[in-house]
Design a protein around this motif. Structure first.
Motif, PDB file in Angstrom:
ATOM      1  N   MET A  35       1.143  -1.222   0.233  1.00  0.00           N
ATOM      2  CA  MET A  35      -0.282   0.065  -0.134  1.00  0.00           C
ATOM      3  C   MET A  35       0.767   1.577   0.154  1.00  0.00           C
ATOM      4  N   ILE A  36       0.497   2.004  -0.573  1.00  0.00           N
ATOM      5  CA  ILE A  36       0.741   3.618  -1.107  1.00  0.00           C
ATOM      6  C   ILE A  36       0.111   4.808   0.517  1.00  0.00           C
ATOM      7  N   THR A  37       0.824   4.764   1.180  1.00  0.00           N
ATOM      8  CA  THR A  37       0.623   5.972   1.815  1.00  0.00           C
ATOM      9  C   THR A  37       0.582   7.620   1.801  1.00  0.00           C
ATOM     10  N   LEU A  38      -0.556   7.862   1.257  1.00  0.00           N
ATOM     11  CA  LEU A  38      -0.160   9.545   0.540  1.00  0.00           C
ATOM     12  C   LEU A  38      -0.837  10.690   1.840  1.00  0.00           C
ATOM     13  N   THR A  39       0.219  10.745   2.676  1.00  0.00           N
ATOM     14  CA  THR A  39      -0.171  11.916   4.146  1.00  0.00           C
ATOM     15  C   THR A  39      -0.235  13.204   3.299  1.00  0.00           C
ATOM     16  N   SER A  91      -0.850   3.762 -12.580  1.00  0.00           N
ATOM     17  CA  SER A  91       0.773   4.952 -12.891  1.00  0.00           C
ATOM     18  C   SER A  91       1.524   4.481 -12.015  1.00  0.00           C
ATOM     19  N   LEU A  92       1.211   3.814 -10.410  1.00  0.00           N
ATOM     20  CA  LEU A  92       2.071   4.123 -10.131  1.00  0.00           C
ATOM     21  C   LEU A  92       2.405   2.254  -9.398  1.00  0.00           C
ATOM     22  N   ALA A  93       1.705   1.131  -9.826  1.00  0.00           N
ATOM     23  CA  ALA A  93       2.078  -0.089  -9.863  1.00  0.00           C
ATOM     24  C   ALA A  93       3.659  -0.529  -9.953  1.00  0.00           C
ATOM     25  N   GLY A  94       4.143  -1.436  -9.538  1.00  0.00           N
ATOM     26  CA  GLY A  94       5.633  -1.300 -10.436  1.00  0.00           C
ATOM     27  C   GLY A  94       6.738  -0.377 -10.258  1.00  0.00           C
ATOM     28  N   LYS A  95       6.058   0.604  -9.495  1.00  0.00           N
ATOM     29  CA  LYS A  95       7.342   2.165  -9.773  1.00  0.00           C
ATOM     30  C   LYS A  95       7.828   2.122  -7.667  1.00  0.00           C
ATOM     31  N   SER A  96       9.596   2.286  -7.935  1.00  0.00           N
ATOM     32  CA  SER A  96       9.990   2.777  -7.061  1.00  0.00           C
ATOM     33  C   SER A  96       8.969   3.732  -5.587  1.00  0.00           C
ATOM     34  N   GLU A 146      11.221   7.146  -7.308  1.00  0.00           N
ATOM     35  CA  GLU A 146       9.655   7.159  -8.826  1.00  0.00           C
ATOM     36  C   GLU A 146       8.111   8.034  -7.950  1.00  0.00           C
ATOM     37  N   ILE A 147       7.829   7.361  -7.313  1.00  0.00           N
ATOM     38  CA  ILE A 147       6.340   7.842  -6.867  1.00  0.00           C
ATOM     39  C   ILE A 147       6.676   9.420  -6.003  1.00  0.00           C
ATOM     40  N   LYS A 148       7.487   9.714  -5.954  1.00  0.00           N
ATOM     41  CA  LYS A 148       8.122  10.867  -4.849  1.00  0.00           C
ATOM     42  C   LYS A 148       8.087  12.079  -6.423  1.00  0.00           C
ATOM     43  N   ASN A 149       8.174  11.497  -7.089  1.00  0.00           N
ATOM     44  CA  ASN A 149       8.614  12.326  -8.319  1.00  0.00           C
ATOM     45  C   ASN A 149       7.711  12.606  -9.115  1.00  0.00           C
ATOM     46  N   MET A 150       6.977  11.431  -9.117  1.00  0.00           N
ATOM     47  CA  MET A 150       6.133  12.158 -10.138  1.00  0.00           C
ATOM     48  C   MET A 150       5.482  13.329 -10.221  1.00  0.00           C
ATOM     49  N   PRO A 151       5.514  13.405 -11.546  1.00  0.00           N
ATOM     50  CA  PRO A 151       4.565  14.992 -11.610  1.00  0.00           C
ATOM     51  C   PRO A 151       2.959  15.278 -11.239  1.00  0.00           C
ATOM     52  N   GLY A 189       5.661   3.555   2.047  1.00  0.00           N
ATOM     53  CA  GLY A 189       5.308   2.244   1.323  1.00  0.00           C
ATOM     54  C   GLY A 189       5.002   1.801   0.337  1.00  0.00           C
ATOM     55  N   ASP A 190       4.662   0.741  -0.131  1.00  0.00           N
ATOM     56  CA  ASP A 190       5.456   0.414  -1.435  1.00  0.00           C
ATOM     57  C   ASP A 190       3.809   0.071  -2.547  1.00  0.00           C
ATOM     58  N   ALA A 191       4.474   0.441  -3.285  1.00  0.00           N
ATOM     59  CA  ALA A 191       3.176   0.128  -4.909  1.00  0.00           C
ATOM     60  C   ALA A 191       3.322  -1.251  -5.289  1.00  0.00           C
ATOM     61  N   GLY A 192       1.754  -2.104  -5.902  1.00  0.00           N
ATOM     62  CA  GLY A 192       2.124  -3.611  -5.475  1.00  0.00           C
ATOM     63  C   GLY A 192       2.657  -3.590  -7.047  1.00  0.00           C
TER      64      GLY A 192
END
Lengths: 268, 571
Positions: A1-5, A23-28, A31-36, A54-57
């Motif tokens: 699960m990815i938690t966005l606070t 779009s999150l699946a498979g990303k570190s 990478e997710i923190k830097n997504m636009p 957290g981690d994406a599936g």
């Protein structure tokens, strides 16, 4: 699960249609923190407005996003998602679940306008209230929600299920005016009251109102009382006035059921 | 600034150049014999070089185009583009915003495009939008076919008065040609009706379409205008309308072409003839009559036409043919906008989905292709989609691929296209493939000539404006008949485009989006006594009927910062 606070929500709304289980699946995490994401007319990284943990599936279906807080200045949550899950612990802005095709979105607070706009599949559940145009078509378009299910536990405003072409919508609270306007297909169930113009210019589909309709349109033909009606395989208990219309549209075949209890004023 | 375009395969029909490898020299915005050794070298080795494209009939600026943008936000959403290299962002698939319109024409190698319907009263709006449409040269066609003054003068048999009024209106609106749309029909629509055929009188004025077409054709040649009368026939889109079409074609026959500029010899320009070539009596028994219409065109030299090719897209129809749009709205049930323009014209808009799997759009596609393939002389036919009516102009490359590749057509006909295309037309039996020279004709030299602009447009001879398109397609090593998709892609995004000697597109991307094209309009002079009499009459009528003052009507020069008047002289 990815938690966005959420950090502090900005005055100019942000749009996060780029952040979905797809779009999150498979990303570190980095990478997710830097997504636009969009803030006004510029792009910023996701981490600018959210703490990301957290981690994406591996796939969209295995990816779950938790937005842990109020995001009432954040638009387009879960737009176009095809699988996976998003849970929002607070309230959201416009376009939650717009164009969604699959998966599940749960909003524990309120939603503003256009929730589930042009939805094609999946499930959108709003535990609080929602604004105008729930499950409606994009401005100007005559092809609205075509599949999936929207449930709103609270009240909604105007023109919900506008140009609805399929799928199911359940509103547990009250509705303002023009639910199911231009509706062509699908099912709209309203458990609370409606102010006016239920099914205006509807050509097809079914609307069930369990509460009171203050004012009803003249373009509907009264077909009598039905008990324990069956709508798309589901039996809804109780006695209902049945109407066909809206004959303001040529060849219209829409159905409106209004509960007998409290609606004697609209029966002929 | 000098350029030399080296070693391209050059196609220039007007100068009889058919794919020869040669260099094109450019200096100070013109094509010249030779340039100095300092000239910028553009390597066109293995590429096609053509004059800049000329679109003689499109809808890109003005009131109804803008209504299309406003009432179809869903069309805008479908196609959104970020700004490029200092240019402006835009949106709209079938009705693109002004900036995107200019940029997309340029990307395809088009450098001139003509707005085909301008209500005179709304001329300012049209010119304002031109001002925001980058790169392309342009002009607008004022609508004359349902104008109260025109109908009154022609009914009174006062051809000199009609000519003087026309001369004034072209100047007042900064217009380019005499555009006629459903003559008498749009006026009848203001009374809730339409006219059918060319001998059905319009209400009140009691004048026939025949008289309007004939009278305005005479006026056109009296004034020595560069372009022929530009006619959208009666009965557009109705099954069985080909008889009206052929009768209309015959009306100006025998009038002698008299252009004061250019070398046009046609006296009639018929537009979107695809919509006018239907047989049968209803949408049930409708058939293609394109072979009959093409046969007429093959046998007669007073006519040049454009096709209005259906591109099988979801698009927006918009025309000054008000009653036709109401018919269309009744047919497809989609949203309809209607507009009346006092004393002059009207218009309507309806979205339309030309689905390949549906019978009528498939037949309409076939009718257009038949007209292209059955018209023997590419000097008589222009490529258009009546953009956006039969499809957006951005589909021209696809239309070109259909014309150049039998396989492209066959793949579509055998694939998703509804069987009506084969059953009700001859399209599946035609195997003609256009050559690159013929494509250059129908997109360049033919429209330039019939517009009266062939001195400077539509060719690459010395003295022409340096409008050049270079496409990344090698006719020696690539076969467009087989690999038609590569052709379409090459024509969609040109390798280079030069406008007035400046590079505006490179590798398919617009590099100079702030360049503005010239605004053509026609400046004629007529006998002063008649002119003054007519003006006095017009002023009187303005006071009685118009909602604007006579003095506030003409478009001021300030609206045309790149004004390019074309002279005509009354004989």
């Amino acid at each position: 699960m990815i938690t966005l606070t959420p950090k502090e929500q900005p005055e100019v709304p942000i749009e996060i249609d780029t952040i979905t289980p797809d779009s999150l699946a498979g990303k570190s995490l980095d990478e997710i923190k830097n997504m636009p994401i969009l803030h006004g007319n510029g792009q910023v990284p996701l981490a600018e407005f959210f703490e990301v943990e957290g981690d994406a599936g591996a796939t969209a279906a295995e990816t779950k996003i938790l937005i842990d807080g109020d995001v009432s200045q954040t638009k387009r949550i879960g737009q176009g998602m095809t699988a996976g899950e998003i849970t929002v612990k607070g309230s959201v802005n416009n376009y939650v679940g717009a164009e969604m095709e699959g998966g599940l979105i749960t909003v524990e607070g309120n939603a503003k306008g256009w929730a589930g706009q042009n939805m094609r599949g999946g499930e959108l559940e709003i535990l609080g209230n929602a604004g105008d145009y729930v499950g409606s078509a994009y401005r100007g378009d005559w092809r609205g929600m075509s599949g999936g299910k929207i449930t709103v536990h609270g009240d909604v405003k105007n023109e919900i299920a506008e140009y609805m072409n399929g799928g199911k919508m359940v509103i547990k609270g009250d509705v303002a005016i023009m639910p199911g306007i231009h509706m062509n297909n699908g099912v709209l169930i309203i458990e609370g009251n409606v102010i006016a113009r239920t099914g205006g210019e509807m050509a097809g589909g079914t609307i069930v109102v369990k509460g009171i309709i203050d004012e009803f349109l003249a373009g509907f033909e009264y077909l009598g009382v039905e008990k324990d009606i069956e709508v798309e395989g589901e039996v809804i208990p109780g006695a209902f006035y049945k109407f066909r219309g809206d004959y303001a549209i040529k060849g219209a075949k829409g159905t409106v059921y209004a509960a007998v209890a409290g609606n004697a004023h609209i029966a002929p | 600034m000098e350029h030399i375009i080296k070693n391209g395969f050059v196609y220039c029909p007007q100068n009889g150049v058919d794919g020869e490898k040669m260099d094109i020299c450019i200096k100070d915005g013109k094509i010249v014999e030779q340039v100095s050794s300092d000239a910028n070298v553009i390597d066109a080795d293995g590429k096609i070089v053509m004059p800049g494209g000329v679109d003689p009939h499109t809808h890109i600026a003005g009131a109804k185009v803008n209504v299309g943008r406003m009432y179809r936000p869903e069309d805008s959403k479908r196609d959104v583009e970020a700004g490029q290299s200092g240019g402006r962002a835009g949106s709209g698939f079938s009705v693109p915003s002004t900036f995107m319109t200019g940029q997309r024409y340029a990307q395809m190698g088009y450098t001139t495009a003509m707005e085909a319907a301008m209500p005179p009263l709304l001329a300012r709006h049209t010119h304002e939008e031109f001002h925001d449409t980058p790169i392309i040269d342009h002009a607008a066609y004022p609508l004359f076919g349902n104008n109260w003054f025109v109908m009154q003068y022609l009914k009174d048999g006062d051809i000199d008065g009609c000519a003087a009024y026309t001369s004034w209106l072209l100047k007042a609106t900064k217009g380019y040609t005499i555009k006629i749309v459903n003559p008498g029909g749009t006026e009848a629509w203001a009374w809730g009706g339409n006219v059918h055929g060319i001998h059905d009188p319009t209400p009140y004025f009691d004048i026939e379409s025949f008289d309007i077409i004939r009278g305005l054709a005479e006026v056109n040649e009296m004034l020595g205008l560069p372009h022929a009368i530009h006619l959208h026939c009666n009965d557009l889109g109705h099954p069985g309308n080909f008889e009206t079409t052929l009768a209309s074609f015959d009306v100006p026959k025998g009038i002698k072409a008299n252009p004061q500029t250019g070398s046009r010899d046609a006296v009639l320009y018929a537009t979107h003839v695809q919509f006018h070539s239907y047989g049968g009596t209803s949408w049930r028994d409708v058939v293609s009559e394109a072979p009959t219409v093409a046969d007429y065109i093959n046998k007669n030299d007073h006519i040049v036409f454009d096709v209005g090719q259906v591109t099988l897209d979801e698009t927006t129809t918009m025309t000054a043919d008000g009653p036709m749009e109401f018919d269309l709205h009744s047919l497809n049930g989609l949203k309809w906008a209607n507009c009346d323009v006092e004393l002059e014209t009207g218009s309507g808009l309806v979205p339309f989905i030309y689905a390949a799997r549906a019978p009528v759009p498939a037949l309409q596609w076939a009718v257009g292709i038949e007209l292209f393939l059955l018209t023997k002389d590419a000097g008589k036919v222009c490529l258009t989609t009546d953009s956006p009516n039969a499809g957006p102009f951005t589909r021209y490359p696809r239309v070109i691929s259909w014309l150049m590749s039998n396989k492209a057509r066959k793949d579509l006909i055998d694939g998703e296209l509804h069987k009506w295309a084969q059953r009700k037309s001859s399209v599946a039996t035609l195997d003609r493939e256009y050559s690159f020279l013929e494509i250059a004709q129908i997109t360049r030299s033919t429209p330039a000539k019939v517009l009266g602009l062939s001195d400077t447009k539509g060719h690459l001879g010395v003295g022409a404006d340096a409008d050049v398109a270079i496409y990344n397609f090698n006719p020696e090593t690539q076969d467009q008949s087989v690999d038609y998709r590569a052709l379409e892609s090459a024509m969609q995004h040109a390798a280079y485009v030069l406008k007035d000697g400046q590079i505006v597109v490179k590798d398919g991307t617009v590099t100079n989006p702030t360049l503005r094209g010239r605004s053509y309009w026609v400046d004629t002079s007529v006998d002063e006594t008649i002119y003054n009499e007519v003006l006095a009459n017009v002023e009187k009528t303005f006071k009685q009927y118009y909602s604007v003052n006579f003095a506030n009507y003409p478009v001021q020069d300030e609206y045309l910062p790149h004004s390019a008047p074309v002279k005509g002289v009354m004989q």
